[in-house]
Scaffold this motif. Structure first.
Motif, mmCIF file in Angstrom:
data_model
loop_
_atom_site.group_PDB
_atom_site.id
_atom_site.type_symbol
_atom_site.label_atom_id
_atom_site.label_comp_id
_atom_site.label_asym_id
_atom_site.label_seq_id
_atom_site.Cartn_x
_atom_site.Cartn_y
_atom_site.Cartn_z
ATOM 1 N N GLY A 1 0.820 -1.200 0.000
ATOM 2 C CA GLY A 1 0.000 0.000 0.000
ATOM 3 C C GLY A 1 0.856 1.253 0.000
ATOM 4 N N ASP A 2 0.574 2.199 0.917
ATOM 5 C CA ASP A 2 1.349 3.443 1.020
ATOM 6 C C ASP A 2 2.372 3.394 2.147
ATOM 7 O OD1 ASP A 2 -0.186 4.443 -1.046
ATOM 8 O OD2 ASP A 2 -1.698 5.281 0.305
ATOM 9 N N ARG A 3 2.597 2.227 2.739
ATOM 10 C CA ARG A 3 3.469 2.115 3.894
ATOM 11 C C ARG A 3 4.949 2.141 3.524
ATOM 12 N NH1 ARG A 3 3.559 3.123 9.282
ATOM 13 N NH2 ARG A 3 5.233 1.907 10.232
ATOM 14 N N HIS A 4 5.294 1.899 2.255
ATOM 15 C CA HIS A 4 6.701 1.736 1.877
ATOM 16 C C HIS A 4 7.521 2.999 2.102
ATOM 17 C CE1 HIS A 4 5.399 3.728 -1.859
ATOM 18 N NE2 HIS A 4 4.407 2.858 -1.884
ATOM 19 N N ALA A 5 6.946 4.158 1.873
ATOM 20 C CA ALA A 5 7.698 5.400 2.075
ATOM 21 C C ALA A 5 8.057 5.582 3.551
ATOM 22 C CB ALA A 5 6.889 6.592 1.568
ATOM 23 N N VAL B 1 15.012 13.892 -0.062
ATOM 24 C CA VAL B 1 13.853 13.163 -0.589
ATOM 25 C C VAL B 1 13.223 13.983 -1.699
ATOM 26 C CG1 VAL B 1 13.440 12.031 1.624
ATOM 27 C CG2 VAL B 1 12.254 14.165 1.096
ATOM 28 N N SER B 2 12.617 13.281 -2.633
ATOM 29 C CA SER B 2 11.946 13.943 -3.754
ATOM 30 C C SER B 2 10.563 14.422 -3.336
ATOM 31 C CB SER B 2 11.837 12.971 -4.932
ATOM 32 O OG SER B 2 11.011 11.871 -4.571
ATOM 33 N N LEU B 3 9.907 15.117 -4.254
ATOM 34 C CA LEU B 3 8.574 15.643 -3.970
ATOM 35 C C LEU B 3 7.573 14.508 -3.735
ATOM 36 C CD1 LEU B 3 6.583 18.001 -3.759
ATOM 37 C CD2 LEU B 3 6.323 17.907 -6.257
ATOM 38 N N THR B 4 7.654 13.459 -4.537
ATOM 39 C CA THR B 4 6.702 12.348 -4.372
ATOM 40 C C THR B 4 6.875 11.666 -3.009
ATOM 41 O OG1 THR B 4 8.281 10.911 -5.536
ATOM 42 C CG2 THR B 4 6.517 11.909 -6.842
ATOM 43 N N SER B 5 8.117 11.495 -2.591
ATOM 44 C CA SER B 5 8.348 10.904 -1.261
ATOM 45 C C SER B 5 7.876 11.836 -0.162
ATOM 46 C CB SER B 5 9.832 10.585 -1.077
ATOM 47 O OG SER B 5 10.268 9.622 -2.010
ATOM 48 N N MET C 1 5.451 13.969 -0.288
ATOM 49 C CA MET C 1 3.990 13.934 -0.223
ATOM 50 C C MET C 1 3.517 12.684 0.524
ATOM 51 S SD MET C 1 3.143 15.218 -4.116
ATOM 52 C CE MET C 1 1.402 14.929 -3.921
ATOM 53 N N SER C 2 4.177 11.552 0.281
ATOM 54 C CA SER C 2 3.795 10.313 0.977
ATOM 55 C C SER C 2 4.065 10.422 2.471
ATOM 56 C CB SER C 2 4.545 9.126 0.382
ATOM 57 O OG SER C 2 4.214 8.942 -0.976
ATOM 58 N N LEU C 3 5.203 11.046 2.844
ATOM 59 C CA LEU C 3 5.547 11.171 4.261
ATOM 60 C C LEU C 3 4.640 12.166 4.961
ATOM 61 C CD1 LEU C 3 9.447 11.115 4.026
ATOM 62 C CD2 LEU C 3 7.894 9.241 4.588
ATOM 63 N N ALA D 1 1.479 10.427 5.662
ATOM 64 C CA ALA D 1 1.605 9.503 6.800
ATOM 65 C C ALA D 1 1.644 10.259 8.114
ATOM 66 C CB ALA D 1 2.859 8.642 6.643
ATOM 67 N N GLY D 2 2.273 11.440 8.121
ATOM 68 C CA GLY D 2 2.318 12.275 9.310
ATOM 69 C C GLY D 2 3.439 11.912 10.257
ATOM 70 N N GLY D 3 3.909 12.931 11.016
ATOM 71 C CA GLY D 3 4.912 12.709 12.039
ATOM 72 C C GLY D 3 6.344 12.948 11.608
ATOM 73 N N PHE D 4 6.615 13.151 10.330
ATOM 74 C CA PHE D 4 7.980 13.340 9.857
ATOM 75 C C PHE D 4 8.328 14.828 9.801
ATOM 76 C CE2 PHE D 4 7.021 9.121 8.293
ATOM 77 C CZ PHE D 4 8.203 8.436 8.529
ATOM 78 N N ILE D 5 9.590 15.097 10.111
ATOM 79 C CA ILE D 5 10.101 16.468 10.081
ATOM 80 C C ILE D 5 10.825 16.666 8.765
ATOM 81 C CG2 ILE D 5 11.562 18.148 11.236
ATOM 82 C CD1 ILE D 5 11.244 16.487 13.794
ATOM 83 N N LEU D 6 10.260 17.510 7.907
ATOM 84 C CA LEU D 6 10.808 17.747 6.572
ATOM 85 C C LEU D 6 11.093 19.232 6.403
ATOM 86 C CD1 LEU D 6 8.279 15.476 4.699
ATOM 87 C CD2 LEU D 6 10.722 15.011 4.857
ATOM 88 N N GLU D 7 12.193 19.514 5.694
ATOM 89 C CA GLU D 7 12.598 20.899 5.439
ATOM 90 C C GLU D 7 12.801 21.078 3.935
ATOM 91 O OE1 GLU D 7 16.407 23.884 6.205
ATOM 92 O OE2 GLU D 7 16.162 22.060 7.424
ATOM 93 N N PHE D 8 12.173 22.120 3.398
ATOM 94 C CA PHE D 8 12.304 22.368 1.967
ATOM 95 C C PHE D 8 13.721 22.838 1.644
ATOM 96 C CE2 PHE D 8 11.825 25.293 -1.714
ATOM 97 C CZ PHE D 8 11.477 24.327 -2.656
#
Length: 360
Positions: A195-199, A273-277, A279-281, A284-291
């Protein structure tokens, strides 16, 4: 008949007496013949019975003499059959153990689903996956490190890194595709779709590996530890077995190429990480991402990318407890060999292997 007198006749009386005398003589003669015939038959039957009785007694004697030998031979044959059965059962048990070992080794080389199809002499067709997440990492400054190190030191260093990384893979639902030099490639979402769990699995693994690599020192460079850079991308891929002499499970597609570009354009000890990754993260929620911004990707132009900084609540193993001594060049036994040499658990659930698995 009526008690009436009749006229007597001497001639008739004489004829009657002669006839009766002749009849009696003939009856006596036939009686004698019949007696002799009965006597002959009785003697024949008695002789036959005596002969049969002798044969029966002879057979009984032979049986009584031979029976102990037959019983001994049957008992010996039974013991031999029982011994053969026990030996066969022992060999079968050993064969099962060896089969499990070979299966463990095979499943380290190929996914279980693919390996089972190959063992059944079935052609494994290439399969398209709508969505999967690919992870790439390499060592920062590996070329300069190779120039300053001996081949043995490089092999020991890579072995230490891969042993540490492989030990962390067991915690996540991922599949290690291959290692080429210092490049480390992992994928999630295939060969079993998740499903969407792989990311999420790949992102947690990337954070864990970045944390773990800090425990690997460079012996000939005092105070320095390995540094890696990692790239993640999510998208469709095609996977299949390539080759017949030494088949490998390989991934193809633009998703793989983009993941490789995410790694090559990454900064030391960062995870790009790319844009597609991203969006998946975020989903899913909970991840700290910086542009990070836009980077130029060969063949695709400028692409927006993000730094993966961490995840809320993610517990990482202390790096100090996983420190590996790479100065011992002889201690380069691969982890999969430890898995192969480990004996399977018996029916009672106790391991029969006396050797202790070493996790370093």
């Amino acid at each position: 008949r009526g008690n009436k007198p009749i006229n007597g006749s001497l001639e008739l009386s004489e004829m009657y007496l002669k006839g009766m005398a002749t009849l009696i003589d003939r009856l006596r003669a036939h009686q004698f013949i019949l007696r002799e015939e009965i006597r002959r038959l009785v003697y024949e039957r008695l002789s036959t019975a005596d002969a049969e009785e002798g044969i029966t007694i002879a057979i009984l004697v032979v049986v009584c003499v031979v029976a102990p030998f037959i019983i001994f031979l049957v008992r010996k044959a039974t013991l031999m059959v029982q011994l053969f059965s026990d030996t066969l059962a022992s060999k079968l048990s050993i064969l099962k153990i060896e089969k499990k070992r070979s299966d463990r080794l095979l499943y380290q080389m190929l996914p279980q689903v693919v390996a089972r199809q190959l063992r059944q002499k079935r052609q494994v067709p290439a399969e398209s996956f709508e969505s999967a997440t690919v992870y790439f990492s390499d060592i920062v400054g590996f070329e300069e490190l190779c120039g300053d190190s001996s081949p043995i030191q490089i092999v020991s260093l890579l072995n230490a890194q891969y042993k540490l990384f492989d030990s962390r893979l067991e915690k996540y639902d991922v599949y290690k595709v291959e290692t080429i030099g210092d490049a480390y490639m992992v994928v999630s979402g295939l060969p079993k779709r998740k499903g969407d769990r792989h990311a999420v699995e790949i992102a947690c693994l990337a954070l864990d590996l970045r944390h773990a690599v800090q425990s690997i020192p460079i012996p000939h460079k005092a105070g320095m530890t390995l540094q890696i850079r990692a790239g993640i991308n999510t998208g469709p891929v095609v996977a299949g077995v390539v080759g017949t002499k030494m088949p490998r499970y390989c991934l193809f597609g633009d998703t793989v190429n983009t993941a490789s570009r995410m790694e090559t354009t990454c900064d030391p000890m960062r995870i790009q990480v790319s844009l597609t990754s991203q969006m998946s993260l975020v989903k899913a929620g909970g991840f700290i991402l910086e542009f990070r911004g836009y980077i130029e990707v060969k063949g695709k132009g400028d692409m927006p990318t993000y730094w993966l900084e961490g995840r809320d609540g993610l517990q990482l193993t202390d790096s100090n407890s996983m420190t590996i001594d790479i100065t011992d060049v002889n201690n380069t036994k691969p982890s999969f060999m430890e898995m192969v040499e480990e004996k399977p658990m018996d029916n009672s659930g106790d391991k029969k292997n006396s050797a202790t698995r070493q996790r370093k």
